[in-house]
Design an enzyme around this catalytic site. Sequence first.
Site, PDB file in Angstrom:
ATOM      1  N   SER A   1      -1.326   5.406  -2.931  1.00  0.00           N
ATOM      2  CA  SER A   1      -0.214   4.784  -2.232  1.00  0.00           C
ATOM      3  C   SER A   1      -0.043   5.465  -0.881  1.00  0.00           C
ATOM      4  O   SER A   1      -0.137   6.695  -0.791  1.00  0.00           O
ATOM      5  CB  SER A   1       1.074   4.919  -3.048  1.00  0.00           C
ATOM      6  OG  SER A   1       2.156   4.283  -2.383  1.00  0.00           O
TER       7      SER A   1
ATOM      8  N   HIS B   1       4.065   5.983   9.380  1.00  0.00           N
ATOM      9  CA  HIS B   1       5.163   5.766  10.319  1.00  0.00           C
ATOM     10  C   HIS B   1       4.738   6.293  11.688  1.00  0.00           C
ATOM     11  O   HIS B   1       4.806   7.501  11.945  1.00  0.00           O
ATOM     12  CB  HIS B   1       6.427   6.498   9.865  1.00  0.00           C
ATOM     13  CG  HIS B   1       7.052   5.961   8.617  1.00  0.00           C
ATOM     14  ND1 HIS B   1       7.675   4.732   8.565  1.00  0.00           N
ATOM     15  CD2 HIS B   1       7.150   6.492   7.374  1.00  0.00           C
ATOM     16  CE1 HIS B   1       8.152   4.531   7.349  1.00  0.00           C
ATOM     17  NE2 HIS B   1       7.835   5.575   6.599  1.00  0.00           N
TER      18      HIS B   1
ATOM     19  N   HIS C   1       2.044  -0.058   5.078  1.00  0.00           N
ATOM     20  CA  HIS C   1       2.089   0.428   3.698  1.00  0.00           C
ATOM     21  C   HIS C   1       0.962  -0.222   2.925  1.00  0.00           C
ATOM     22  O   HIS C   1       0.616  -1.386   3.161  1.00  0.00           O
ATOM     23  CB  HIS C   1       3.429   0.066   3.060  1.00  0.00           C
ATOM     24  CG  HIS C   1       3.411   0.083   1.562  1.00  0.00           C
ATOM     25  ND1 HIS C   1       3.292  -1.072   0.795  1.00  0.00           N
ATOM     26  CD2 HIS C   1       3.461   1.106   0.680  1.00  0.00           C
ATOM     27  CE1 HIS C   1       3.297  -0.750  -0.486  1.00  0.00           C
ATOM     28  NE2 HIS C   1       3.393   0.562  -0.594  1.00  0.00           N
TER      29      HIS C   1
ATOM     30  N   ASN D   1      -1.012   0.015  -1.242  1.00  0.00           N
ATOM     31  CA  ASN D   1      -1.027   0.617  -2.570  1.00  0.00           C
ATOM     32  C   ASN D   1      -2.031  -0.134  -3.427  1.00  0.00           C
ATOM     33  O   ASN D   1      -2.078  -1.361  -3.391  1.00  0.00           O
ATOM     34  CB  ASN D   1       0.375   0.527  -3.204  1.00  0.00           C
ATOM     35  CG  ASN D   1       0.382   0.913  -4.674  1.00  0.00           C
ATOM     36  OD1 ASN D   1       0.255   0.057  -5.550  1.00  0.00           O
ATOM     37  ND2 ASN D   1       0.538   2.187  -4.935  1.00  0.00           N
TER      38      ASN D   1
ATOM     39  N   HIS E   1      -3.238 -10.676   8.864  1.00  0.00           N
ATOM     40  CA  HIS E   1      -3.349 -11.707   7.835  1.00  0.00           C
ATOM     41  C   HIS E   1      -4.771 -12.254   7.726  1.00  0.00           C
ATOM     42  O   HIS E   1      -5.211 -12.602   6.616  1.00  0.00           O
ATOM     43  CB  HIS E   1      -2.352 -12.827   8.102  1.00  0.00           C
ATOM     44  CG  HIS E   1      -0.941 -12.465   7.776  1.00  0.00           C
ATOM     45  ND1 HIS E   1      -0.446 -12.480   6.492  1.00  0.00           N
ATOM     46  CD2 HIS E   1       0.082 -12.043   8.564  1.00  0.00           C
ATOM     47  CE1 HIS E   1       0.825 -12.104   6.498  1.00  0.00           C
ATOM     48  NE2 HIS E   1       1.165 -11.835   7.749  1.00  0.00           N
TER      49      HIS E   1
ATOM     50  N   GLY F   1       8.628  11.516 -12.267  1.00  0.00           N
ATOM     51  CA  GLY F   1       7.491  11.898 -11.432  1.00  0.00           C
ATOM     52  C   GLY F   1       7.877  12.904 -10.371  1.00  0.00           C
ATOM     53  O   GLY F   1       9.040  13.316 -10.245  1.00  0.00           O
ATOM     54  N   ARG F   2       6.899  13.270  -9.570  1.00  0.00           N
ATOM     55  CA  ARG F   2       7.108  14.297  -8.544  1.00  0.00           C
ATOM     56  C   ARG F   2       7.886  13.699  -7.378  1.00  0.00           C
ATOM     57  O   ARG F   2       7.370  12.896  -6.606  1.00  0.00           O
ATOM     58  CB  ARG F   2       5.762  14.839  -8.071  1.00  0.00           C
ATOM     59  CG  ARG F   2       5.873  16.021  -7.132  1.00  0.00           C
ATOM     60  CD  ARG F   2       4.496  16.616  -6.867  1.00  0.00           C
ATOM     61  NE  ARG F   2       4.593  17.838  -6.104  1.00  0.00           N
ATOM     62  CZ  ARG F   2       4.469  17.890  -4.769  1.00  0.00           C
ATOM     63  NH1 ARG F   2       4.275  16.774  -4.081  1.00  0.00           N
ATOM     64  NH2 ARG F   2       4.555  19.035  -4.137  1.00  0.00           N
TER      65      ARG F   2
END
Length: 317
Positions: free
Chosen positions: A105, A109, A119, A121, A158, A276-277
Amino acid sequence: MSQPQHGCDIAAVKTFLLDLQDRICSAIEQADGQATFVEDTWDREQAESPLGLTGGGRTRVMIEGAVVEKGGVNFSHVRGATLPASATANRPELAGRSFQALGVSLVIHPSNPYIPTSHANVRFFVAEKEGEEPVWWFGGGFDLTPFYPFEEDVIHWHQTGKNLCTPFGDDVFPKYKKWCDDYFFLKHRNETRGVGGLFFDDLNTWNNELNFDKSFEFMQAVGNGYIDAYIPIIERRKNIPYGERERKFQCYRRGRYVEFNLVFDRGTIFGLQTGGRTESILMSMPPVAHWDYDWHPEAGSPEARLYTDFLPHKEWV
């Protein structure tokens, strides 16, 4: 689970994801030209998590680069004794199963408001229960969040998504493009987060039959496509001058990014619910953001063009 089991090869998925993390980090470092990613390797012990979470990962973070103000590219492979509520809300038959989750993931920025935030993932889940066949699926995608958009950049983004989908069928891109538009939507604002891209989840079949190889192949295409989609945009926009006005609007729009990730994003909610972390989960947050009360862009301004010309759903290619 280092060998293929029940038709899915977890070891092959992990090998691909680790290599993908390396290649994305290398591409971002080259585009930045100054900063490098700092790696934080971590492990979770069962006692630390209410859901019996174990495993670990590699968190890589870049800060204060020539282009990237803050970026993170994370790999994780965790195991849990039971799936959290976020993972079983739409599939109650999976409640009570143990699970493995692998994924990469990332969020970038940039400091320059003319470069969009991006972004991506890609992930793989296996839900297991003794005496029953495991249930596995792939998910992922990539999306673009511009502040001062250029039409050619959005079309390129796109078009890259469409090109990688085409070998898998003519219906794939329209389906996952729409899913992305619908997913990255702030209901309380009645607006999209950005200009979309691709989003898919629960993928394990092709032509109505379980097919690990084809599903894995598509996940790889999406992961690989991110580099092709984003790096050319960085190169085109990184030297455009900007001032306080552009920076202020960028930070204001980053507030929308924070709102979506904390209220709606499945990955963030899943990570927090599984214990989770936290540092890795919230790596996606921008370094600077702000909220202005009841602010609206002036009609006809460059800022208003984002709302009128780019955020409404449309077919770009």
